[in-house]
Write an enzyme that holds these catalytic residues in place. Structure first.
Site, PDB file in Angstrom:
ATOM      1  N   GLY A   1      -2.785  -2.036  -7.718  1.00 34.83           N
ATOM      2  CA  GLY A   1      -3.793  -2.758  -6.946  1.00 34.83           C
ATOM      3  C   GLY A   1      -5.215  -2.291  -7.205  1.00 34.83           C
TER       4      GLY A   1
ATOM      5  N   ASP B   1      -1.210  -1.446   4.827  1.00 38.27           N
ATOM      6  CA  ASP B   1      -1.337  -0.289   5.713  1.00 38.27           C
ATOM      7  C   ASP B   1      -2.650  -0.429   6.474  1.00 38.27           C
ATOM      8  OD1 ASP B   1      -1.551   2.115   7.005  1.00 38.27           O
ATOM      9  OD2 ASP B   1      -1.481   3.344   5.181  1.00 38.27           O
TER      10      ASP B   1
ATOM     11  N   ASP C   1      -4.058  -6.644  -7.776  1.00 39.13           N
ATOM     12  CA  ASP C   1      -4.241  -7.648  -6.719  1.00 39.13           C
ATOM     13  C   ASP C   1      -4.976  -8.864  -7.269  1.00 39.13           C
ATOM     14  OD1 ASP C   1      -3.129  -5.785  -4.988  1.00 39.13           O
ATOM     15  OD2 ASP C   1      -5.044  -5.165  -4.135  1.00 39.13           O
TER      16      ASP C   1
ATOM     17  N   HIS D   1       0.859  -1.182   0.000  1.00 32.35           N
ATOM     18  CA  HIS D   1       0.000   0.000   0.000  1.00 32.35           C
ATOM     19  C   HIS D   1       0.900   1.238   0.000  1.00 32.35           C
ATOM     20  CE1 HIS D   1      -3.524  -2.433   1.836  1.00 32.35           C
ATOM     21  NE2 HIS D   1      -3.616  -2.384   0.521  1.00 32.35           N
TER      22      HIS D   1
ATOM     23  N   HIS E   1      -9.970  -0.341  -2.608  1.00 31.18           N
ATOM     24  CA  HIS E   1     -10.139  -1.679  -3.189  1.00 31.18           C
ATOM     25  C   HIS E   1     -10.014  -2.762  -2.109  1.00 31.18           C
ATOM     26  CE1 HIS E   1      -5.856  -0.967  -2.986  1.00 31.18           C
ATOM     27  NE2 HIS E   1      -5.599  -2.221  -3.299  1.00 31.18           N
TER      28      HIS E   1
ATOM     29  N   ASP F   1     -10.783  -6.407  -2.822  1.00 30.43           N
ATOM     30  CA  ASP F   1      -9.755  -7.131  -3.571  1.00 30.43           C
ATOM     31  C   ASP F   1      -8.633  -7.591  -2.646  1.00 30.43           C
ATOM     32  OD1 ASP F   1     -11.203  -6.533  -5.859  1.00 30.43           O
ATOM     33  OD2 ASP F   1      -9.979  -4.783  -6.358  1.00 30.43           O
TER      34      ASP F   1
ATOM     35  N   ARG G   1      -7.561 -14.078   1.424  1.00 30.79           N
ATOM     36  CA  ARG G   1      -8.361 -15.300   1.500  1.00 30.79           C
ATOM     37  C   ARG G   1      -7.782 -16.397   0.610  1.00 30.79           C
ATOM     38  NH1 ARG G   1     -11.751 -17.288  -1.859  1.00 30.79           N
ATOM     39  NH2 ARG G   1     -13.309 -18.784  -1.248  1.00 30.79           N
TER      40      ARG G   1
END
Length: 139
Positions: free
Chosen positions: A55, A80, A60, A8, A87, A90, A96
């Site tokens: 991203g 961060d 991502d 980030h 996003h 995402d 996950r």
């Protein structure tokens, strides 16, 4: 091994410094990164990096696609936690997928230090075995 580097905005400096410190390890592997992060690391280290979109523009998700295909071995994603991300869904999906496919994920400098040292010591060879077992050897 295939390694993704993501950060980030407020963590990009940290990831660049990390890549500089461990350049000798990273240069032995296939590197992938989201847009600006990849560019900054390339400029600071001279490492060869395949860059995806930023991203928020889908980078991502591009990395997530490689995770789902068992083509990514390690993710360094310096997040961060104090700044809202436009996003965020995402980001959550990427984390996950790492959990679903047992992909080592470092989201901060402390975990990244342990992961990179494990990589150097050959403690992640199980990833190569898993890819071979599944008939995949993409890096």
């Amino acid at each position: 091994m295939n390694i993704a580097l993501i950060a980030h905005d407020h963590k990009k400096d940290d990831l660049v410094a990390f890549a500089v410190a461990y350049k000798s390890i990273f240069e032995e592997h296939n590197l992938f990164a989201t847009g600006t992060t990849g560019l900054r690391i390339m400029e600071a280290t001279g490492l060869s990096i395949e860059r995806f979109k930023s991203g928020p523009l889908g980078g991502d998700q591009e990395i997530g696609s490689l995770i789902a295909k068992n083509q990514m071995d390690i993710i360094f994603f310096f997040r961060d936690p104090l700044t809202a991300q436009p996003h965020e869904p995402d980001v959550t999906a990427l984390v996950r997928l790492c959990d679903v496919y047992s992909i080592p994920l470092a989201t901060n400098m402390g975990t990244a230090e342990m992961l990179i040292r494990g990589l150097k010591e050959g403690l992640l060879e199980w990833r190569e075995l898993r890819k071979s077992k599944n008939g995949e050897n993409n890096g």
